[in-house]
Design an enzyme around this catalytic site. Structure first.
Site, PDB file in Angstrom:
ATOM      1  N   HIS A 182       0.808  -1.230   0.000  1.00 37.46           N
ATOM      2  CA  HIS A 182       0.000   0.000   0.000  1.00 37.46           C
ATOM      3  C   HIS A 182       0.833   1.269   0.000  1.00 37.46           C
ATOM      4  CE1 HIS A 182      -3.898  -2.025   0.985  1.00 37.46           C
ATOM      5  NE2 HIS A 182      -3.084  -2.911   1.546  1.00 37.46           N
TER       6      HIS A 182
ATOM      7  N   LYS B  97       0.649  14.393   1.105  1.00 35.12           N
ATOM      8  CA  LYS B  97      -0.732  14.664   0.692  1.00 35.12           C
ATOM      9  C   LYS B  97      -0.966  16.156   0.442  1.00 35.12           C
ATOM     10  CE  LYS B  97      -2.495  10.647   3.305  1.00 35.12           C
ATOM     11  NZ  LYS B  97      -3.185   9.786   2.315  1.00 35.12           N
TER      12      LYS B  97
ATOM     13  N   LYS C 144     -14.965   7.864  -2.915  1.00 33.65           N
ATOM     14  CA  LYS C 144     -16.195   8.167  -2.164  1.00 33.65           C
ATOM     15  C   LYS C 144     -16.768   9.506  -2.629  1.00 33.65           C
ATOM     16  CE  LYS C 144     -14.140   5.626   1.566  1.00 33.65           C
ATOM     17  NZ  LYS C 144     -13.193   5.721   2.682  1.00 33.65           N
TER      18      LYS C 144
ATOM     19  N   LYS D  62      -8.426  13.602   5.023  1.00 33.98           N
ATOM     20  CA  LYS D  62      -7.535  12.447   4.949  1.00 33.98           C
ATOM     21  C   LYS D  62      -6.492  12.630   6.046  1.00 33.98           C
ATOM     22  CE  LYS D  62      -6.655  13.727   0.611  1.00 33.98           C
ATOM     23  NZ  LYS D  62      -6.708  12.536  -0.236  1.00 33.98           N
ATOM     24  N   ARG D  63      -5.670  11.595   6.318  1.00 33.92           N
ATOM     25  CA  ARG D  63      -4.606  11.779   7.288  1.00 33.92           C
ATOM     26  C   ARG D  63      -3.722  12.957   6.881  1.00 33.92           C
ATOM     27  NH1 ARG D  63      -3.942   7.768  11.258  1.00 33.92           N
ATOM     28  NH2 ARG D  63      -2.207   9.056  11.922  1.00 33.92           N
TER      29      ARG D  63
ATOM     30  N   THR E 275      -8.716   6.362  -1.506  1.00 36.13           N
ATOM     31  CA  THR E 275     -10.054   5.789  -1.608  1.00 36.13           C
ATOM     32  C   THR E 275     -11.100   6.855  -1.286  1.00 36.13           C
ATOM     33  OG1 THR E 275      -9.693   4.951   0.632  1.00 36.13           O
ATOM     34  CG2 THR E 275      -9.512   3.369  -1.172  1.00 36.13           C
TER      35      THR E 275
HETATM   36  C1  26Q Z   1       3.640   1.598  10.703  1.00 33.69           C
HETATM   37  C2  26Q Z   1       4.536   1.404  11.737  1.00 33.69           C
HETATM   38  C3  26Q Z   1       4.114   1.269  13.035  1.00 33.69           C
HETATM   39  C4  26Q Z   1       2.774   1.337  13.294  1.00 33.69           C
HETATM   40  C5  26Q Z   1       1.871   1.525  12.274  1.00 33.69           C
HETATM   41  C6  26Q Z   1       2.304   1.641  10.974  1.00 33.69           C
HETATM   42  C7  26Q Z   1       1.331   1.866   9.885  1.00 33.69           C
HETATM   43  C8  26Q Z   1      -0.037   1.777  10.097  1.00 33.69           C
HETATM   44  C9  26Q Z   1      -0.933   2.029   9.088  1.00 33.69           C
HETATM   45  C10 26Q Z   1       1.755   2.189   8.609  1.00 33.69           C
HETATM   46  C11 26Q Z   1       0.851   2.431   7.588  1.00 33.69           C
HETATM   47  C12 26Q Z   1      -0.510   2.357   7.833  1.00 33.69           C
HETATM   48  C13 26Q Z   1      -1.530   2.644   6.819  1.00 33.69           C
HETATM   49  C14 26Q Z   1      -1.282   2.946   5.579  1.00 33.69           C
HETATM   50  C15 26Q Z   1      -2.349   3.329   4.650  1.00 33.69           C
HETATM   51  O1  26Q Z   1      -3.477   3.583   5.049  1.00 33.69           O
HETATM   52  N1  26Q Z   1      -2.060   3.379   3.357  1.00 33.69           N
HETATM   53  C16 26Q Z   1      -3.074   3.765   2.375  1.00 33.69           C
HETATM   54  O2  26Q Z   1      -3.724   2.596   1.921  1.00 33.69           O
HETATM   55  C17 26Q Z   1      -4.827   2.920   1.112  1.00 33.69           C
HETATM   56  C18 26Q Z   1      -5.537   1.630   0.756  1.00 33.69           C
HETATM   57  O3  26Q Z   1      -4.808   0.911  -0.186  1.00 33.69           O
HETATM   58  C19 26Q Z   1      -4.378   3.685  -0.113  1.00 33.69           C
HETATM   59  O4  26Q Z   1      -5.526   4.085  -0.822  1.00 33.69           O
HETATM   60  C20 26Q Z   1      -3.560   4.905   0.266  1.00 33.69           C
HETATM   61  O5  26Q Z   1      -3.029   5.510  -0.890  1.00 33.69           O
HETATM   62  C21 26Q Z   1      -2.448   4.499   1.210  1.00 33.69           C
HETATM   63  O6  26Q Z   1      -1.762   5.650   1.667  1.00 33.69           O
END
Ligand code: 26Q
Length: 834
Positions: free
Chosen positions: A376, A573, A679, A567-568, A675
């Protein structure tokens, strides 16, 4: 009608010959009252709507339960292949609205509550979001589950039941403050605890080898500190098809309430501490941030999920099939949601070898024909690595297996690239310097038969960049699966007025076949349809305006264009670019050049990871700029800026139906898919965006007349970055210079000197990897163009309708069919058509 399965063992309901529960308002009312009084012990329905919410959930859950049991029966008797979606995150949001819709009892529930003098909408407000995820990746998992159940695909989600989900965001003087999300405090009526299916998870200890009398060596992992994994199941109903799948969430508990030995020895404190240590594992969801990489507790969570889920599956297999694993791989697929659960690769090897007696080759063959990995991200710094030293102490046996996987893999590499010594170091699962680290993405690729990205552009860039060597070695492993969103939640449930309008004109089949929205295209030019469309959008904007006022006290003009970025918060971004535009508009209006501008409300929302300073500074900047703009009388109602606090799934359900303009403005090549973009499109917002992630496919679907494209492309960026000189870009652009002057003069932080220095400085940084300044001019021009388009309401409404009409391929129903056709190859459960 539910078709009862003809199994040898009749279930309880057959034994008692119980009739199915009624789906009419009378039956739902009777059961709701039953739970309210006889389970919750309430004497009156007045005042405390929370209890009524709980009672209605129980009444709803009963109806799900019948179908859940029946789905389980059918699955067991069909003995078909299943997929497991392993994910550290499931961002489910609220469940009631979706459950009522999928059971087709929304109206019945509405009528039942009406009899009690209560609005169903107020009951929905009682439900606490299940915020067990950070953002896109977690919400995607939730949409996948909805689509799988709707398609009748036997897919089970496996995740963690965090005691605290995504933190709640509060603003104090424009700064983000984090508060714990105690989502389970008032009980969670959807879950079923299955204590009898608890598993034991090992940590620590060491590895020993025992050779038996036959000369066979057996490996044992001993002297471990064990933790119990207890599953809690949530029902996942399909849309009006009597299928109910399962999301199984694991919760950690101490193996013994008290370690008696320690207790007797007088160390009461130690005994309680051990219990705490065990339960800490599932205490809290980690917010995504590079600073969170490498935390020991996070690794424990990952292993805890992987081991518990695999043990669960293997246990079921053996109880049904005995010790013969010859068909196991034909009957299972494990989809890894990013590398977070990738330790499942060596863990499956360990279980098969050490617990079930297989040799390496048998175990490897099963592992590599059941594991599939979804990536991702494109940011190299976001690729997960773990210190070997941490594995050594926490998971010594798993580490041995990783080393062996790597040794065998590297020998394959050296056969493929004979004499190339560098490539071994570059492809090794173990990174050697500065500290020995395990590269989880490489482990996942080596252990899987399928590796996919989440949008066409992203999948292509992965194969040309981050994973180039692997794609050369195994070209057939790599594939694309463009993300989607479920139209049940993201159109039917959250935008009921638009859903009704669409259904009135093209019928209701779009709810399970989103390509049918194409039928709206001929209506896009009809004035009467445009008027209806416009009225629905206006109603949704009024609803959001009321919500914004309630949350922030700001009264927004709902006749203005709603220009939304939620978004985050992350530098890539580029919320910063959005702020530059806001400041530019502010400047134009102030200098008297705003007469032709359409009134605009810019809405920005999102959370920053608690340790991500720059992201937190961006939030502060947005709020400071908002404070100035919103109190300046010379804005004359032409411009407002709102920071939407504590943005979450339920927030998006109000926001996306109300948006006119959808901001998807990441630096090209950085956003894997997005995503939220889908929406917004589905709900008739027009995108202003770069050629990044799934924006590329959105543009392709809707056509360039119905999309505001701007910015550098992926191909242009490297050349531009070579001698990137934001200073000269700013100097050459009068508007940009004025914006920078306002920012740097302290116009937005009069009484807070220097608080915005870092974030403002980033714009001028020649090493700014997000190249905010490079896209300034083209963004401003595209915004100007969008504003003019909005002033021609007929033209705008046409664009809006065409966006919804072209959003068919962004349904997760399509995404799940693609996964199933190319990766899982599951038979569907026979389903009732809606
Ligand atoms: C990493 C290290 C320690 C703790 C947590 C994490 C962590 C947690 C969540 C790292 C990444 C995430 C989430 C990533 C994420 O949401 N990525 C997004 O995924 C979507 C679904 O595929 C995409 O549409 C987005 O582009 C992408 O940024």
């Amino acid at each position: 009608m539910i078709v009862r399965s003809e199994t040898d063992n009749p279930g309880d309901m057959e034994l008692l010959n119980l009739p199915l529960l009624g789906m009419d308002s009378e039956a739902i009312l009777a059961d709701t009252i039953h739970y309210h009084s006889r389970m919750l012990g309430r004497r009156t329905i007045r005042r405390q709507e929370h209890f009524l919410y709980q009672a209605l959930v129980h009444a709803t859950r009963d109806r799900l339960m019948e179908r859940w049991i029946e789905t389980g029966n059918r699955l067991e008797s069909s003995n078909g292949k299943r997929a497991c979606y392993l994910s550290l995150e499931f961002l489910m949001g609220r469940l009631l609205r979706n459950a009522l819709l999928n059971l087709d009892v929304t109206e019945a529930a509405d009528q039942a509550l009406e009899r009690l003098g209560i609005e169903l909408e107020d009951i929905h407000e009682q439900e606490h979001d299940a915020g067990l995820g950070n953002g896109g990746l977690g919400r995607l998992a939730a949409c996948f589950l909805d689509s799988c159940a709707t398609l009748g695909l036997p897919v089970r989600g496996y995740g963690i039941r965090y005691g605290y989900g995504m933190f709640r965001q509060r603003l104090e003087n424009g700064r983000q403050m984090e508060e714990p999300d105690a989502w389970l405090r008032e009980g969670y009526p959807w879950e079923i605890e299955r204590i009898e299916r608890a598993r034991t998870i090992k940590f620590g200890g060491h590895v020993i080898r025992i050779t038996d009398s036959m000369g066979h060596t057996h490996t044992d992992w001993v002297d471990t500190r064990d933790v119990l994994a207890i599953p809690f199941d949530l029902p996942i109903p399909g849309y009006q098809n009597d299928v109910v799948n399962t999301l199984r969430l694991w919760s950690a508990a101490a193996t013994d309430e008290f370690d008696l030995e320690e207790f007797n020895a007088g160390s009461y404190g130690d005994a309680v501490a051990a219990k705490n240590e065990a339960e800490n594992i599932t205490m809290v969801l980690y917010p995504n941030a590079e600073t969170e990489n490498g935390r020991e507790l996070r690794l424990k969570q990952q292993y805890f999920l992987a081991s518990a889920s695999l043990q669960d599956i293997l246990h079921d297999w053996v109880s049904l099939n005995g010790p013969d694993f010859s068909e196991f791989a034909d009957k299972h697929c494990f989809q890894l949601n990013d590398t977070h659960p990738a330790v499942a690769v060596p863990e499956l090897m360990r279980l098969l070898m050490d617990e079930y007696g297989h040799n390496w080759n048998e175990a490897w063959s099963i592992t590599t024909s059941t594991m599939a990995y979804t990536n991702h991200t494109l940011l190299p710094e976001a690729l997960e690595t773990w210190p070997v030293a941490m594995f050594e102490t926490l998971l010594p046996r798993v580490l041995e297996i990783i080393f062996e996987i790597n040794a065998r893999f590297l020998s394959e590499v050296s056969h493929h690239w004979p004499g190339d010594l560098d490539i071994l170091g570059r492809m090794s699962i173990i990174q050697e310097t500065p500290e020995k680290m395990i590269r989880m993405a490489y482990l996942a690729i080596v252990g899987s038969f399928s590796v996919n990205g989440v949008a066409e552009l992203h999948s292509r860039l992965l194969q040309q960049g981050l994973f180039k060597n692997f794609a050369t070695l195994w070209p057939d492993k790599f594939n694309n699966k463009t993300n989607g969103v479920t139209q049940r939640r993201w159109l039917a449930a959250c935008n009921p007025c638009l859903a009704r309008l669409i259904t009135r004109h093209i019928g209701s089949d779009w709810v399970t076949d989103l390509d049918l929205l194409e039928k709206l295209k001929p209506l896009a030019d009809r004035a009467d349809f445009q008027q209806e469309w416009s009225a629905v959008k206006q109603g949704n904007k009024d609803r959001l305006a009321a919500n914004i006022e309630e949350k922030t006290g700001i009264v927004v003009d709902s006749a203005s264009i709603f220009d939304v970025q939620v978004k985050r918060i992350h530098e890539y971004k580029r919320q910063l670019l959005n702020v530059l535009h806001a400041v530019h508009l502010y400047d134009r209006i102030q200098r008297g050049d705003g007469e032709d501008l359409p009134p605009r409300t810019i809405i920005i929302g999102g959370k920053a990871a608690p340790g991500y300073e720059m992201a937190k500074n961006i939030i502060k900047l947005i709020n400071n700029v908002a404070a100035v703009i919103n109190t300046d009388p010379s804005m004359n109602a032409r411009l407002q800026l709102v920071f939407y606090p504590d943005y979450n799934v339920s927030g998006m359900e109000l926001i996306c139906p109300a948006a006119d303009l959808s901001e998807q403005i990441s630096t090209a090549g950085k956003e894997a898919s997005g995503t939220g973009n889908m929406k917004f499109m589905m709900n008739g917002a027009v995108t202003i965006g770069t050629l990044d992630g799934a924006n590329v496919e959105i543009l392709e679907a809707v056509g360039e007349d119905n999309f505001f494209l701007f910015g550098l492309s992926v191909e242009e960026i490297p050349a531009m970055l070579q001698d990137y000189d934001p200073q000269s870009i700013i100097d050459a652009d009068e508007d940009f210079s004025r914006v920078m002057r306002l920012l740097e003069n302290g116009h937005f932080n009069r009484f807070e000197p220097h608080v915005l220095d870092d974030v403002i400085r980033a714009i001028r940084n020649p090493d700014d990897p997000w190249m905010t300044a490079a896209d300034f001019r083209s963004f401003i021009d595209a915004q100007e163009f969008a504003g003019r388009a909005y002033q021609d309401q007929q033209r705008w409404l046409r664009m809006s309708i065409l966006n919804t009409a072209s959003s068919g391929r962004f349904s997760t129903d399509r995404t799940m069919r693609d996964y199933n056709n190319d990766i899982w190859q599951l038979e569907t459960i026979p389903i009732k058509s809606p």
